[in-house]
Design an enzyme around this catalytic site. Structure first.
Site, PDB file in Angstrom:
ATOM      1  N   PHE A 160     -33.517 -49.753  52.580  1.00 17.12           N
ATOM      2  CA  PHE A 160     -34.671 -48.729  53.196  1.00 17.12           C
ATOM      3  C   PHE A 160     -35.891 -48.205  52.496  1.00 17.12           C
ATOM      4  CE2 PHE A 160     -32.059 -45.495  51.341  1.00 17.12           C
ATOM      5  CZ  PHE A 160     -33.179 -44.501  51.040  1.00 17.12           C
ATOM      6  N   LYS A 184     -33.726 -59.632  56.970  1.00 16.99           N
ATOM      7  CA  LYS A 184     -32.805 -58.762  57.541  1.00 16.99           C
ATOM      8  C   LYS A 184     -33.023 -57.502  57.002  1.00 16.99           C
ATOM      9  CE  LYS A 184     -29.785 -56.061  57.520  1.00 16.99           C
ATOM     10  NZ  LYS A 184     -29.796 -54.707  57.777  1.00 16.99           N
ATOM     11  N   GLU A 187     -31.934 -51.060  58.790  1.00 15.37           N
ATOM     12  CA  GLU A 187     -31.632 -50.676  60.267  1.00 15.37           C
ATOM     13  C   GLU A 187     -32.362 -49.283  60.148  1.00 15.37           C
ATOM     14  OE1 GLU A 187     -29.432 -51.290  57.965  1.00 15.37           O
ATOM     15  OE2 GLU A 187     -27.304 -50.502  58.685  1.00 15.37           O
ATOM     16  N   ARG A 188     -32.527 -48.645  58.936  1.00 12.92           N
ATOM     17  CA  ARG A 188     -33.078 -47.369  59.198  1.00 12.92           C
ATOM     18  C   ARG A 188     -34.747 -47.124  59.152  1.00 12.92           C
ATOM     19  NH1 ARG A 188     -29.427 -44.592  54.422  1.00 12.92           N
ATOM     20  NH2 ARG A 188     -29.325 -46.650  53.851  1.00 12.92           N
ATOM     21  N   CYS A 292     -35.523 -47.425  43.332  1.00 15.24           N
ATOM     22  CA  CYS A 292     -34.487 -48.010  42.127  1.00 15.24           C
ATOM     23  C   CYS A 292     -34.961 -47.876  40.709  1.00 15.24           C
ATOM     24  CB  CYS A 292     -34.216 -49.292  42.338  1.00 15.24           C
ATOM     25  SG  CYS A 292     -35.674 -50.358  42.404  1.00 15.24           S
ATOM     26  N   GLU A 394     -25.537 -42.984  40.954  1.00 21.66           N
ATOM     27  CA  GLU A 394     -26.724 -42.853  41.560  1.00 21.66           C
ATOM     28  C   GLU A 394     -26.917 -42.001  42.636  1.00 21.66           C
ATOM     29  OE1 GLU A 394     -28.000 -46.206  43.832  1.00 21.66           O
ATOM     30  OE2 GLU A 394     -30.062 -46.213  42.673  1.00 21.66           O
TER      31      GLU A 394
HETATM   32  P1  NAD Z   1     -27.617 -50.574  51.408  1.00 18.66           P
HETATM   33  O1  NAD Z   1     -26.770 -51.048  50.308  1.00 18.66           O
HETATM   34  O2  NAD Z   1     -26.875 -49.430  52.096  1.00 18.66           O
HETATM   35  O3  NAD Z   1     -28.512 -51.240  52.267  1.00 18.66           O
HETATM   36  C1  NAD Z   1     -29.065 -52.399  51.997  1.00 18.66           C
HETATM   37  C2  NAD Z   1     -29.094 -53.433  52.894  1.00 18.66           C
HETATM   38  O4  NAD Z   1     -27.677 -54.051  53.182  1.00 18.66           O
HETATM   39  C3  NAD Z   1     -29.499 -53.158  54.511  1.00 18.66           C
HETATM   40  O5  NAD Z   1     -30.294 -54.027  55.094  1.00 18.66           O
HETATM   41  C4  NAD Z   1     -28.063 -52.817  54.997  1.00 18.66           C
HETATM   42  O6  NAD Z   1     -28.160 -53.141  56.477  1.00 18.66           O
HETATM   43  C5  NAD Z   1     -27.285 -53.845  54.349  1.00 18.66           C
HETATM   44  N1  NAD Z   1     -25.957 -53.389  54.361  1.00 18.66           N
HETATM   45  C6  NAD Z   1     -25.359 -51.938  54.459  1.00 18.66           C
HETATM   46  N2  NAD Z   1     -23.902 -52.089  54.254  1.00 18.66           N
HETATM   47  C7  NAD Z   1     -23.657 -53.144  54.124  1.00 18.66           C
HETATM   48  C8  NAD Z   1     -22.154 -53.764  54.115  1.00 18.66           C
HETATM   49  N3  NAD Z   1     -21.191 -53.431  53.872  1.00 18.66           N
HETATM   50  N4  NAD Z   1     -22.352 -55.263  53.877  1.00 18.66           N
HETATM   51  C9  NAD Z   1     -23.182 -55.956  54.068  1.00 18.66           C
HETATM   52  N5  NAD Z   1     -24.704 -55.445  54.120  1.00 18.66           N
HETATM   53  C10 NAD Z   1     -24.815 -54.258  54.205  1.00 18.66           C
HETATM   54  O7  NAD Z   1     -28.949 -49.834  50.458  1.00 18.66           O
HETATM   55  P2  NAD Z   1     -29.966 -48.574  51.124  1.00 18.66           P
HETATM   56  O8  NAD Z   1     -29.246 -47.231  51.129  1.00 18.66           O
HETATM   57  O9  NAD Z   1     -30.815 -49.278  52.206  1.00 18.66           O
HETATM   58  O10 NAD Z   1     -30.827 -48.721  49.810  1.00 18.66           O
HETATM   59  C11 NAD Z   1     -30.791 -47.849  48.734  1.00 18.66           C
HETATM   60  C12 NAD Z   1     -30.111 -48.559  47.353  1.00 18.66           C
HETATM   61  O11 NAD Z   1     -30.783 -49.830  47.220  1.00 18.66           O
HETATM   62  C13 NAD Z   1     -30.100 -47.800  46.259  1.00 18.66           C
HETATM   63  O12 NAD Z   1     -28.808 -48.010  45.522  1.00 18.66           O
HETATM   64  C14 NAD Z   1     -31.191 -48.476  45.303  1.00 18.66           C
HETATM   65  O13 NAD Z   1     -31.195 -48.283  44.060  1.00 18.66           O
HETATM   66  C15 NAD Z   1     -31.105 -49.761  45.820  1.00 18.66           C
HETATM   67  N6  NAD Z   1     -32.278 -50.610  45.517  1.00 18.66           N
HETATM   68  C16 NAD Z   1     -32.183 -51.459  44.415  1.00 18.66           C
HETATM   69  C17 NAD Z   1     -33.443 -52.056  44.047  1.00 18.66           C
HETATM   70  C18 NAD Z   1     -33.430 -53.104  42.834  1.00 18.66           C
HETATM   71  O14 NAD Z   1     -34.569 -53.567  42.547  1.00 18.66           O
HETATM   72  N7  NAD Z   1     -32.429 -53.057  42.249  1.00 18.66           N
HETATM   73  C19 NAD Z   1     -34.760 -51.808  44.722  1.00 18.66           C
HETATM   74  C20 NAD Z   1     -34.680 -50.910  45.882  1.00 18.66           C
HETATM   75  C21 NAD Z   1     -33.391 -50.346  46.199  1.00 18.66           C
END
Ligand code: NAD
Length: 509
Positions: A160, A184, A187-188, A292, A394
């Site tokens: 998100f 994909k 969804e938020r 991140c 985190e």
């Molecule tokens: P998230 O892991 O909750 O969701 C990421 C994606 O995965 C979304 O599209 C979501 O729908 C999907 N998803 C959620 N739960 C899932 C599951 N159980 N199985 C499969 N898919 C699933 O992350 P978020 O809260 O949207 O984003 C924040 C996180 O992303 C933080 O941990 C941040 O550090 C990380 N992030 C990392 C980078 C990087 O470059 N390393 C960049 C941006 C964000």
């Protein structure tokens, strides 16, 4: 016909559907609420794709792939050029969408969009980037060369916190390389992805090359198993990144899965404190700490350094201007959700219980006129130690933890012991110290007097340790390798007076 009727439905009830084969598509599917985090109100609903919607997207991507892979790279580049111009022309609309669903301040949204556009600019050079390698006379009258062929249908699953930039880390290069792409998004905050898809169509991208399917975990589970999908790019939290990496690898796909982070800034006694404080304020509290690459740990070398830093940070954190992202005079907007607010607050509580010194407590912040919004004030801890959960985990919110140590080696050892290794930086006036730090520290991206060392588009982005699973980073040269498969061709044309005879030894030059 069906699509038209369904598109109309989407307008009346404000449902965000999917983008398949060059148009928006809404089906009878369950939905999730989409909030405006500044008001705390539901503003839209997003469809959660069913199996049949996913099937349509995969089929659309598959059908167009043979034509798209044979489209000359310079023609693909021209579409990228037009896409870049459309992104610039529509930047206000894109940033407003980001601010209204993510909550970040408009100029921060503009920053993320610009970094995404940089990747599109890089993809405009695809003819040059895809040039193979040639070895003439590899043997007698034999030439040998390598080509980089697209993989086929590839998918990107995004978080998100950067609804424009993170998808643009992936799809511009993937499609410029000749793949078709299924995004994909989170969804938020799904609306930005839908607008990007529309702009790609306006730029002349053939229908089906880029598709967006909205949904949650269930959609991801189907995508990462489907044998027609060749590669998965994932960015999100670590446990999910790790699980996706393992499952998608097991189903034979190429995978890059970027996870969470806990980025350290080391402040040396010779650092310019003003510059350091400015840099830390932006890096720790910008985007409400939901980056991140956010700096969430400041490791001060020496108690004097720590005392000065904490003293200056305290006033600055107390004076952060916090409010809706649509007001660009604000420094910081809200968190993404009520759940995120509860989670960040609970970490602050844990920090207090574990005896860290809470210098600024932002938990009770109320923004006038936005009482139901997901706002939290900046929080600052001093005297944090390594075993505390506020150090280990985190938090993904506006919480900066100050740790104290006495040598650069101890600071580096601390960073190297941490489970995450995304970015890290040092503030110092000493070149030798900076060079030693960047050589020894176990993180993927290092800043020297720069708190957010996000690499430019011509480099590649990725972390170490539990911040990334997979070998090839996102965007830049690594992305060209990730989204293509090398093929090496060795060729000989027989001449008419050939004296060829069978050769039973292994061929050599
Ligand atoms: P998230 O892991 O909750 O969701 C990421 C994606 O995965 C979304 O599209 C979501 O729908 C999907 N998803 C959620 N739960 C899932 C599951 N159980 N199985 C499969 N898919 C699933 O992350 P978020 O809260 O949207 O984003 C924040 C996180 O992303 C933080 O941990 C941040 O550090 C990380 N992030 C990392 C980078 C990087 O470059 N390393 C960049 C941006 C964000």
């Amino acid at each position: 016909m069906t699509t038209q009727k369904q598109t109309n439905t989407s307008k009346t009830v404000n449902i965000i559907g999917h983008y398949i084969n060059g148009q928006e598509f809404v089906a009878e599917e369950p939905t999730n609420d989409v909030f405006n985090p500044a008001s705390g109100k539901v503003t839209k609903k997003v469809s959660l794709a069913s199996k049949s919607t996913i099937e349509q997207a995969i089929k659309a991507s598959q059908n167009i792939f043979p034509e798209w892979r044979n489209t000359p790279p310079q023609k693909r580049a021209r579409i990228m050029f037009r896409f870049k111009h459309l992104l610039e022309a529509r930047s206000d609309d894109i940033c407003r969408l980001i601010a209204s669903e993510h909550g970040k301040v408009l100029d921060d949204a503009q920053g993320e969009l610009s970094r995404g556009i940089e990747v599109v600019e890089y993809a405009c050079g695809i003819s040059e980037l895809l040039k193979g390698e040639h070895s003439k006379n590899a043997g007698p009258a034999i030439d040998c060369w390598s080509e980089f062929q697209p993989l086929g249908v590839v998918t990107g699953i995004t978080p998100f916190n950067f609804p424009a930039m993170v998808p643009m880390w992936m799809f511009p290069i993937a499609i410029a390389c000749g793949n078709s792409f299924i995004l994909k998004p989170s969804e938020r905050d799904p609306s930005t992805a839908m607008l990007l898809a529309q702009l790609l169509t306006e730029a002349g991208l053939p229908n089906g090359v880029f598709n967006v399917i909205n949904g949650n975990k269930d959609v991801v589970d189907i995508l990462i198993k489907d044998q027609r999908i060749q590669a998965v790019s994932f960015v999100g939290s670590t446990l999910i990144a790790e699980s996706i990496y393992q499952r998608a690898c097991n189903s034979g796909k190429r995978v890059q899965a970027l996870g969470g982070a806990k980025n350290h800034a080391v402040i040396m006694p010779d650092a310019d404190i003003n510059t350091t404080v400015n840099a830390l304020m932006g890096a720790a509290y910008g985007s409400c700490g939901e980056r991140c690459m956010a700096i969430s740990i400041a490791v001060c070398v020496g108690d004097d350094t720590a005392d000065q830093l904490v003293q200056q940070l305290k006033t600055r954190v107390q004076n952060l201007k916090i409010g809706p992202g649509t007001d660009i005079t604000n420094d910081m907007g809200p968190l993404i959700s009520r759940q995120a607010h509860t989670r960040v607050s609970s970490y602050v509580k844990q920090g207090v219980a574990q005896n860290a010194k809470l210098i600024v407590d932002g938990r009770d912040l109320m923004v006038e006129g936005h009482e139901a919004g997901f706002f939290i004030g900046g929080c600052l801890f001093d005297k944090v130690t390594e075993e505390m959960s506020i150090y280990q985990d985190e938090i993904f919110g506006p919480v900066l933890c100050v740790l104290r140590t006495d040598t650069i080696d101890n600071a580096i050892a601390m960073i190297n012991r941490h489970q995450f290794g995304n970015g890290g930086c040092i503030f110092t006036k000493d070149g030798g110290t900076a060079r030693y730090f960047s050589d020894q520290v176990k993180v993927g991206m290092v800043g020297i007097n720069i708190a957010l060392p996000v690499p430019v588009a011509s480099q590649s982005f990725g972390g170490w340790k539990r911040s990334m699973f997979g070998d090839l980073y996102v965007y830049g040269p690594d992305a060209i390798r990730f989204y293509t498969r090398r093929k090496t061709i060795t060729q000989k044309w027989p001449s008419s007076d050939s004296t060829d005879k069978p050769l039973f030894s292994f061929p050599s030059g």
